[in-house]
Design a protein around this motif. Structure first.
Motif, short mmCIF file in Angstrom:
data_model
loop_
_atom_site.label_atom_id
_atom_site.label_comp_id
_atom_site.label_asym_id
_atom_site.label_seq_id
_atom_site.Cartn_x
_atom_site.Cartn_y
_atom_site.Cartn_z
N TYR A 27 3.69 11.77 2.10
CA TYR A 27 2.32 12.15 2.43
C TYR A 27 2.29 13.43 3.28
O TYR A 27 1.53 14.35 3.01
N TYR A 42 1.03 4.02 -2.98
CA TYR A 42 0.82 5.45 -2.76
C TYR A 42 1.94 6.26 -3.41
O TYR A 42 1.69 7.26 -4.09
N LEU A 51 0.82 -1.21 0.00
CA LEU A 51 0.00 0.00 0.00
C LEU A 51 0.87 1.27 0.00
O LEU A 51 0.62 2.17 -0.82
N SER A 83 -2.47 -1.49 -5.95
CA SER A 83 -1.27 -1.98 -5.29
C SER A 83 -1.52 -3.16 -4.37
O SER A 83 -0.58 -3.89 -4.02
N LEU A 102 -3.77 3.04 -4.95
CA LEU A 102 -3.82 2.30 -3.69
C LEU A 102 -4.54 0.96 -3.86
O LEU A 102 -4.06 -0.08 -3.40
#
Length: 166
Positions: A156, A10, A6, A35, A32
């Protein structure tokens, strides 16, 4: 791989989405989902097959299966003149192939199935512990997974800070 699919998805989706002016959230969502999508075969592995066949041998872990689906979707988008969907197809294919690349790191993936039994397994993780999960968590390859996770968290947080200031 256990925990890095994950976060790696991302990172890949974020990279592609950063080149697009719109649809960022959708691209990230598709990345996401893609994946981790190949591991949907774990349902069959546990609920139907009774763990008789390694789940990496199922069709959802065949890269050529996903490439052919992406090619078909791309062709349909071309025929129907739906160019808006092509970035999503690209992100999905990247996420799917990334999943299998990561799996190839410490498990067998049959890259040319159904045409060949060629498989790639970069690192053999020895079975030293009774509970098979410990074999992977206590192997040096798990540090690579942790590095991918840490990188995804940093990216992120950086993206979140950039969007807050704009």
């Amino acid at each position: 791989m256990f925990i890095a699919h994950l976060p790696a998805g991302y990172l890949a989706a974020d990279l592609v989405a950063s080149t697009k002016d719109e649809g960022r959230r959708g691209l990230i969502a598709v990345g996401l989902i893609a994946s981790i999508l190949p591991d949907i075969d774990l349902l069959w592995f546990y609920l139907v097959d009774n763990r008789q066949t390694a789940h990496h041998e199922y069709v959802f872990h065949w890269p050529l299966f996903w490439i052919s689906i992406a090619f078909g979707a791309w062709a349909i988008s071309w025929i129907t003149d739906q160019s808006w969907i092509r970035p999503y197809i690209l992100v999905a294919l990247i996420g799917l192939l990334l999943h299998m690349m990561l799996d190839s790191f410490a498990a067998e993936i049959y890259w040319l199935r159904p045409f060949s039994e060629f498989h790639l397994n970069a690192v053999k993780v020895p079975a030293r512990f009774e509970w098979w999960v410990w074999n992977f968590i206590l192997h040096w390859t798990f540090a690579v997974e942790l590095a991918i996770c840490a990188t995804a968290i940093l990216v992120y947080r950086r993206r979140k800070a950039v969007f807050r200031t704009t």
